[in-house]
Design an enzyme around this catalytic site. Structure first.
Site, short mmCIF file in Angstrom:
data_model
loop_
_atom_site.label_atom_id
_atom_site.label_comp_id
_atom_site.label_asym_id
_atom_site.label_seq_id
_atom_site.Cartn_x
_atom_site.Cartn_y
_atom_site.Cartn_z
N GLY A 166 0.77 -1.13 -0.01
CA GLY A 166 -0.07 0.17 0.10
C GLY A 166 0.73 1.29 0.06
CG HIS A 167 3.47 2.21 3.24
ND1 HIS A 167 3.32 1.25 4.00
CD2 HIS A 167 2.95 3.37 4.02
CE1 HIS A 167 3.04 1.27 5.47
NE2 HIS A 167 2.69 2.74 5.26
CB SER A 179 2.37 -0.83 9.68
OG SER A 179 2.74 -0.10 8.40
N GLY A 238 -2.99 7.94 1.89
CA GLY A 238 -4.07 6.60 1.39
C GLY A 238 -5.27 6.80 2.19
#
Length: 282
Positions: free
Chosen positions: A32-33, A187, A148
């Site tokens: 995602g990052h 995370s 995000g």
């Protein structure tokens, strides 16, 4: 990829850039990052990421000390994604003295949902993001920062902060990335046991069901919403979760919706010792 630690060094390195594109993170990077880095690259003339675990946004009982730090892996992923500059300040670089001046977000937005269950969270977020913005964008006529949608309320707080302070920064949003079974990447997923990881999918499944129910009742959403939310909370509780909230809000300001509003479904719940959040626009 250039790695810098001090604000002075960062500003020197960015002196000849006109429009940085910035992705702030707390590290322990996942797909995602990296998708945010990929999204940022064509939006500026230099792609900057930061890694900083911000003490100000953690409550005393939360996981600041144990928050996963995966420096070598993070650097490899950022470099492979084409990140130009990694700003990785140490705590004394970003907070050389106690941070007594802080940014307090609008309570109408910041004191509900996450802000209700994590008092002071958005003050910590707003303060560190403002400081990071000043480090990256000082002296620039314009810039872009990418956040995000996974942290939906945070995205709204940052957008409001940028607008009200008239910062020359465009806030772009990245869609939530999910694993093949639908679990939102986070995370904190690394904290989950194998059994908890299998169960974790039920947060998004319950939110999807709540969203379907809300759309079905859209013309009378105000009357039906309490029962729909109670049903969703009970669904997760029966499975052993400890839900903080499962709710339907209007997208524009996260207030309670009326008929005709565009909706977002948001939830936060703990499975075992791990607190997860998710959301879906419906």
């Amino acid at each position: 990829m250039r790695i810098v630690h001090s604000i002075v060094e960062l500003r020197q390195h960015l002196a000849n850039t006109q429009h940085p594109a910035f992705v702030p993170t707390m590290g322990n990077l996942h797909a995602g990052h990296i998708a945010l880095i990929t999204q940022a690259k064509p939006l500026g003339d230099c792609t900057v990421a930061s890694i900083f675990v911000n003490r100000l946004q953690f409550l005393p009982h939360e996981d600041f000390d144990s928050y996963p730090r995966t420096w070598d892996s993070d650097c490899e992923k950022l470099q492979a994604a084409g990140c130009d500059v990694l700003f990785a300040p140490r705590e004394h670089d970003l907070y050389p003295e106690p941070q007594t001046f802080k940014v307090h977000a609008d309570p109408a937005l910041a004191d509900l949902l996450e802000g209700h269950f994590r008092p002071g969270f958005f003050t910590g977020v707003s303060t560190v993001v403002m400081k990071l913005f000043m480090a990256v964008f000082a002296g620039k006529a314009q810039g872009t920062a990418v956040f995000g949608k996974k942290d939906y309320q945070q995205l709204m707080v940052i957008r409001q902060m940028v607008r009200q302070f008239a910062l020359p920064i465009e806030i772009a949003s990245g869609e939530t990335r999910r694993s093949a079974d639908g679990l939102a990447l986070s995370s904190r997923n690394g904290y989950l046991s194998e059994a908890e990881r299998a169960e974790a999918l039920h947060l998004s499944l319950t939110l999807r069901e709540l969203g379907r129910d809300a759309l079905a009742a859209a013309n009378a959403i105000e009357a039906h919403l309490p029962a729909l939310e109670a049903k969703a909370m009970e669904t997760l509780s029966r499975r052993g979760w400890q839900p903080d909230y499962l709710t339907v809000r209007r997208r524009s300001d996260l207030q309670l919706p009326h008929a005709g509003d565009a909706l977002v479904v948001l939830g936060a719940a703990k499975i075992g010792a791990t607190r997860l959040i998710d959301n879906l626009e419906v």
